[in-house]
Design an enzyme around this catalytic site. Structure first.
Site, PDB file in Angstrom:
ATOM      1  N   ASP A 147     -36.947  -9.248 -25.543  1.00 13.05           N
ATOM      2  CA  ASP A 147     -36.021  -8.149 -25.848  1.00 13.05           C
ATOM      3  C   ASP A 147     -35.621  -7.397 -24.585  1.00 13.05           C
ATOM      4  O   ASP A 147     -34.467  -6.992 -24.431  1.00 13.05           O
ATOM      5  CB  ASP A 147     -36.595  -7.219 -26.904  1.00 13.05           C
ATOM      6  CG  ASP A 147     -37.897  -6.540 -26.518  1.00 13.05           C
ATOM      7  OD1 ASP A 147     -38.611  -7.047 -25.635  1.00 13.05           O
ATOM      8  OD2 ASP A 147     -38.222  -5.499 -27.122  1.00 13.05           O
ATOM      9  N   GLU A 195     -38.616  -3.714 -21.774  1.00  9.53           N
ATOM     10  CA  GLU A 195     -37.882  -3.151 -22.921  1.00  9.53           C
ATOM     11  C   GLU A 195     -37.356  -1.760 -22.588  1.00  9.53           C
ATOM     12  O   GLU A 195     -36.185  -1.446 -22.797  1.00  9.53           O
ATOM     13  CB  GLU A 195     -38.799  -3.099 -24.136  1.00  9.53           C
ATOM     14  CG  GLU A 195     -38.298  -2.260 -25.297  1.00  9.53           C
ATOM     15  CD  GLU A 195     -39.435  -1.761 -26.152  1.00  9.53           C
ATOM     16  OE1 GLU A 195     -39.694  -0.537 -26.148  1.00  9.53           O
ATOM     17  OE2 GLU A 195     -40.073  -2.590 -26.821  1.00  9.53           O
TER      18      GLU A 195
END
Length: 339
Positions: free
Chosen positions: A113, A56
């Site tokens: 993500d 991330e």
């Protein structure tokens, strides 16, 4: 996607206090963030979490380097990410690198993500900035996100949803989801660029789920979705906190400022907060659990309310990695939301 960089988009913005231009302020803030959180090798350091790095954070670093026109940092971040976090057999990344562990990557699991952010950063670098990079990266990640990180909604089998990690769910009738992973703008642009309509459909359905959740109060960090609807997660704490803060950020960035989840999270951040603070964590029944005066968290509240987030190099220097990165992202989202 329009072929212009973030900095060119804000060059004509109104002057900020003390006569500084938006461009100068943004560049100084990025320079401060880079000095604090980016190692010479290209590792983004989460100083609030034991100095670890994660996919991330590497994705955020790539996005910000592209947005602020810093090609050298973009290349360093990508180089370290690829060498340290790549997995055999697919184009996705291991989610965590811990300098105190031996080996530093002890868990090959992914975090969706991080992969989404990395792919989107490479697409933006090619289309907005005109930077030459490996043209295989973004389409390969998009392919594997579509193949490995989508699952059917138990209530509507024709509708896909974005899973938090690669791999078939342990129980297809009970999906564990992280609503803050639904970055619709990235999903739609990648899906459109690389012929992945399922990713676009997952963006649309994810935003429909967010609207459903918003009707019940502050949105959760995690949930389980069953044929009967959303239920508390079995494997995560049931609360609305640091993950969920990204939901209004991503919706505004995606041109969805009028989405009901934005207003719900704006209220959650403000209601019951001390002067100069925002509520950054609430229990499952909505009680405030933690508050913060960090400028990055306050920037999310301002963005959710339709305002222009503050930004300065001093503010970036004053806070840990996570609120600092949120503040820069909120600034970018504000200026890109209408484009």
């Amino acid at each position: 996607m329009r072929r212009r960089t973030f900095l060119s988009a804000i060059a004509a913005a109104p002057a900020l206090p003390r006569g500084a231009s938006a461009r100068t302020v943004a560049e100084a803030a990025w320079t401060s963030w880079r000095a604090r959180f980016l190692s010479p090798e290209g590792r983004v350091i989460d100083d609030g979490n034991g100095g670890v790095s994660h996919s991330e954070g590497q994705g955020y670093g790539l996005l910000l380097a592209q947005a602020f026109g810093d090609r050298e940092s973009f290349q360093r971040i990508e180089g370290w990410t690829r060498s340290a976090l790549s997995r055999p057999g697919d184009a996705l990344l291991s989610w965590r690198w811990d300098p105190a562990a031996d080996p530093p990557v002890s868990d090959p699991a992914t975090a969706t993500d991080g992969d989404l952010l990395r792919a989107w950063a490479h697409l933006r670098a090619a289309l907005q900035s005109g930077w030459a990079s490996d043209p295989r990266i973004a389409p390969a990640i998009t392919r594997d996100l579509t193949a490995l990180c989508l699952a059917r909604d138990p209530r509507a089998p024709a509708e896909p949803l974005l899973l938090p990690a690669a791999g078939a769910p342990a129980d297809p009738a009970r999906l564990t989801l992280n609503p803050s992973y639904f970055l619709g703008r990235a999903m739609r642009q990648l899906g459109g660029a690389f012929e992945a309509p399922a990713l676009i459909r997952a963006a649309d359905h994810g935003e429909a789920l967010l609207a459903e959740l918003a009707a019940g109060g502050p949105l959760p960090d995690w949930l389980d979705l069953t044929a009967q609807g959303p239920v508390p997660p079995r494997t995560h704490e049931d609360r609305s906190s640091y993950d969920a803060l990204r939901i209004p950020l991503y919706l505004v960035w995606s041109g969805r400022a009028a989405h009901p989840a934005v207003a719900t999270m704006a209220r959650s951040l403000r209601e019951g907060a001390l002067p100069g603070h925002v509520v950054v964590a609430r229990t499952a029944d909505g009680r405030p659990e933690a508050q913060s005066d960090a400028p990055g968290f306050r920037a999310i509240a301002t963005l959710a309310e339709g305002g222009r987030p503050e930004l300065s190099a001093d503010q970036i220097r004053s806070q840990p990695y996570y609120p600092a990165v949120l503040q820069l992202l909120a600034w970018v989202a504000y200026h890109e939301a209408a484009n």
